[in-house]
Write an enzyme that holds these catalytic residues in place. Sequence first.
Site, PDB file in Angstrom:
ATOM      1  N   CYS A  30     -50.618 -36.665 -78.980  1.00 56.37           N
ATOM      2  CA  CYS A  30     -51.783 -35.787 -78.969  1.00 56.37           C
ATOM      3  C   CYS A  30     -52.844 -36.312 -79.921  1.00 56.37           C
ATOM      4  O   CYS A  30     -52.561 -36.738 -81.028  1.00 56.37           O
ATOM      5  CB  CYS A  30     -51.404 -34.347 -79.299  1.00 56.37           C
ATOM      6  SG  CYS A  30     -50.972 -34.029 -80.998  1.00 56.37           S
ATOM      7  N   CYS A  53     -50.844 -30.181 -70.118  1.00 56.56           N
ATOM      8  CA  CYS A  53     -50.798 -30.028 -71.575  1.00 56.56           C
ATOM      9  C   CYS A  53     -52.246 -29.864 -72.047  1.00 56.56           C
ATOM     10  O   CYS A  53     -53.062 -30.772 -71.862  1.00 56.56           O
ATOM     11  CB  CYS A  53     -50.146 -31.246 -72.219  1.00 56.56           C
ATOM     12  SG  CYS A  53     -50.099 -31.136 -74.016  1.00 56.56           S
ATOM     13  N   CYS A  80     -49.558 -36.771 -87.405  1.00 57.65           N
ATOM     14  CA  CYS A  80     -50.203 -36.439 -86.137  1.00 57.65           C
ATOM     15  C   CYS A  80     -51.634 -36.976 -86.056  1.00 57.65           C
ATOM     16  O   CYS A  80     -52.421 -36.794 -86.985  1.00 57.65           O
ATOM     17  CB  CYS A  80     -50.199 -34.921 -85.976  1.00 57.65           C
ATOM     18  SG  CYS A  80     -51.188 -34.340 -84.601  1.00 57.65           S
ATOM     19  N   CYS A 113     -50.897 -32.054 -89.909  1.00 58.33           N
ATOM     20  CA  CYS A 113     -49.578 -32.663 -90.118  1.00 58.33           C
ATOM     21  C   CYS A 113     -49.761 -34.166 -90.371  1.00 58.33           C
ATOM     22  O   CYS A 113     -50.551 -34.823 -89.686  1.00 58.33           O
ATOM     23  CB  CYS A 113     -48.689 -32.458 -88.896  1.00 58.33           C
ATOM     24  SG  CYS A 113     -48.446 -30.714 -88.515  1.00 58.33           S
ATOM     25  N   ASN A 165     -43.841 -40.158 -81.777  1.00 58.24           N
ATOM     26  CA  ASN A 165     -44.767 -41.069 -81.127  1.00 58.24           C
ATOM     27  C   ASN A 165     -45.660 -41.586 -82.252  1.00 58.24           C
ATOM     28  O   ASN A 165     -46.595 -40.914 -82.656  1.00 58.24           O
ATOM     29  CB  ASN A 165     -45.587 -40.289 -80.098  1.00 58.24           C
ATOM     30  CG  ASN A 165     -46.032 -41.176 -78.969  1.00 58.24           C
ATOM     31  OD1 ASN A 165     -46.170 -42.376 -79.128  1.00 58.24           O
ATOM     32  ND2 ASN A 165     -46.259 -40.561 -77.821  1.00 58.24           N
ATOM     33  N   SER A 195     -47.350 -23.563 -78.221  1.00 58.21           N
ATOM     34  CA  SER A 195     -46.726 -24.253 -79.347  1.00 58.21           C
ATOM     35  C   SER A 195     -47.486 -23.952 -80.635  1.00 58.21           C
ATOM     36  O   SER A 195     -48.710 -24.016 -80.673  1.00 58.21           O
ATOM     37  CB  SER A 195     -46.749 -25.761 -79.062  1.00 58.21           C
ATOM     38  OG  SER A 195     -46.225 -26.459 -80.153  1.00 58.21           O
ATOM     39  N   GLU A 223     -58.867 -33.428 -75.416  1.00 55.64           N
ATOM     40  CA  GLU A 223     -57.970 -34.052 -74.438  1.00 55.64           C
ATOM     41  C   GLU A 223     -57.164 -33.026 -73.660  1.00 55.64           C
ATOM     42  O   GLU A 223     -56.798 -31.981 -74.203  1.00 55.64           O
ATOM     43  CB  GLU A 223     -56.940 -34.920 -75.164  1.00 55.64           C
ATOM     44  CG  GLU A 223     -57.526 -36.058 -75.904  1.00 55.64           C
ATOM     45  CD  GLU A 223     -56.474 -36.760 -76.754  1.00 55.64           C
ATOM     46  OE1 GLU A 223     -56.883 -37.558 -77.598  1.00 55.64           O
ATOM     47  OE2 GLU A 223     -55.276 -36.488 -76.579  1.00 55.64           O
ATOM     48  N   CYS A 283     -57.726 -30.401 -85.756  1.00 53.21           N
ATOM     49  CA  CYS A 283     -56.713 -29.389 -86.076  1.00 53.21           C
ATOM     50  C   CYS A 283     -56.745 -29.064 -87.567  1.00 53.21           C
ATOM     51  O   CYS A 283     -56.771 -29.974 -88.391  1.00 53.21           O
ATOM     52  CB  CYS A 283     -55.327 -29.888 -85.669  1.00 53.21           C
ATOM     53  SG  CYS A 283     -54.041 -28.649 -85.992  1.00 53.21           S
TER      54      CYS A 283
HETATM   55  S1  SF4 Z   1     -48.833 -31.570 -84.833  1.00 54.95           S
HETATM   56 FE1  SF4 Z   1     -49.950 -29.833 -83.937  1.00 54.95          FE
HETATM   57  S2  SF4 Z   1     -50.326 -28.479 -85.695  1.00 54.95           S
HETATM   58 FE2  SF4 Z   1     -49.794 -30.471 -86.578  1.00 54.95          FE
HETATM   59  S3  SF4 Z   1     -51.789 -31.495 -86.885  1.00 54.95           S
HETATM   60 FE3  SF4 Z   1     -51.018 -32.090 -84.850  1.00 54.95          FE
HETATM   61  S4  SF4 Z   1     -51.982 -30.654 -83.432  1.00 54.95           S
HETATM   62 FE4  SF4 Z   1     -52.126 -29.758 -85.499  1.00 54.95          FE
END
Ligand code: SF4
Length: 358
Positions: free
Chosen positions: A332, A104, A118, A115, A289, A190, A91, A111
């Site tokens: 994201c 962005c 996320c 997290c 979010n 980031s 994305e 990833c």
């Molecule tokens: S917040 Fe950032 S580092 Fe954490 S899982 Fe999502 S994309 Fe990865």
Amino acid sequence: MKIPLNTLPGTELAAWLKSVGQPAYRSTQIFDWTYRKFADSPDEMKNLPADLKAELVKSFIFRQGRETRQEKAADGTNKLLLEFTDGACVECVIIPSVERFTFCLSSQIGCPVGCFFCASGTGGLVRNLDASEILDEFFVCCRKLGQLPDNIVFMGTGEPLMNYSNFMSALNIICGEKQVGMSPRRITVSTSGFVPGIMKFAKEGKPWNLAVSLHSPTDEGRARLIPDKHRYSIKEISDACRFYFNETGRIVTIEYTLVKGLNDSRDDALKLADIVSSCSAKVNLIPLNAVEKSGFSRPDRSKIAEFESTLTGKGVPVTVRIEKGDNINAACGQLRISHLKEDAQKNPGSENQEPGNL
Ligand code: SF4
């Protein structure tokens, strides 16, 4: 074998031009089309002769990422899903604000950090994006917008500092004077707090902006949000932020996702103020979010305001991220994940193409 044109060094393009019997000055024209006019194919390179266009097609790849989906919010936020030749998707988002546009961009597919709150982290790392693919995101957004952005934030999917060499190659092309030529000061990278990456990035000696996701002022609190594997202690992270500030002179932004009942108390704000002051940083508060089924939710507005005023009361510079793209999959990873779910419904079994996805 064809290679991507958008990462080709100038010396190699010059050598290639010589090998196909073309004059050296054509390299300036080709780079101008590639980096300044965001051309998708040699057909668009109007001032090149037909025989050179044909040679370019034979030798180079022009765009690996193709837009497969677009979601536009009422506020103008435009979220694009790019699909690469192996079917993997990523994305990128064009975010408008008053007289400014920010892109962005993502650095990985999935990833590795994972997290717990996320969307991108729910499926683990699928693969790194190579430099050319990261640039594809950038150029697809430039084409869509018809101009360069004012700012870029690498806050999409992935931990950029864990895909270091590919990411740095792309960044150096975006900031290269002979390539795209954007100022490093307009770019924010980031990180989830990946300390070895921060140290390395500091030593690059360029004034890129660094944003570090802390999310909790205590190691115990971070352990509830970020898995052990890639989590560093708050002491290590604040030392790394101080090092970044000392090396580059840039004030680090501490990103803090506010999660209801987890890290939004007054005590959390006071502890956060101490950490941030110790490394001359500033804070960006991000009301969560919420991700479907994550079990986490966003604090209400009064709680967010209280947290902010506790920080400002301690002399900490604070901003609160304004929500963009409310009516689309704005967090994201959410657009990619909804795409994968649809794909899995249409083609049962296709979800196994990417390890660990939903
Ligand atoms: S917040 Fe950032 S580092 Fe954490 S899982 Fe999502 S994309 Fe990865």
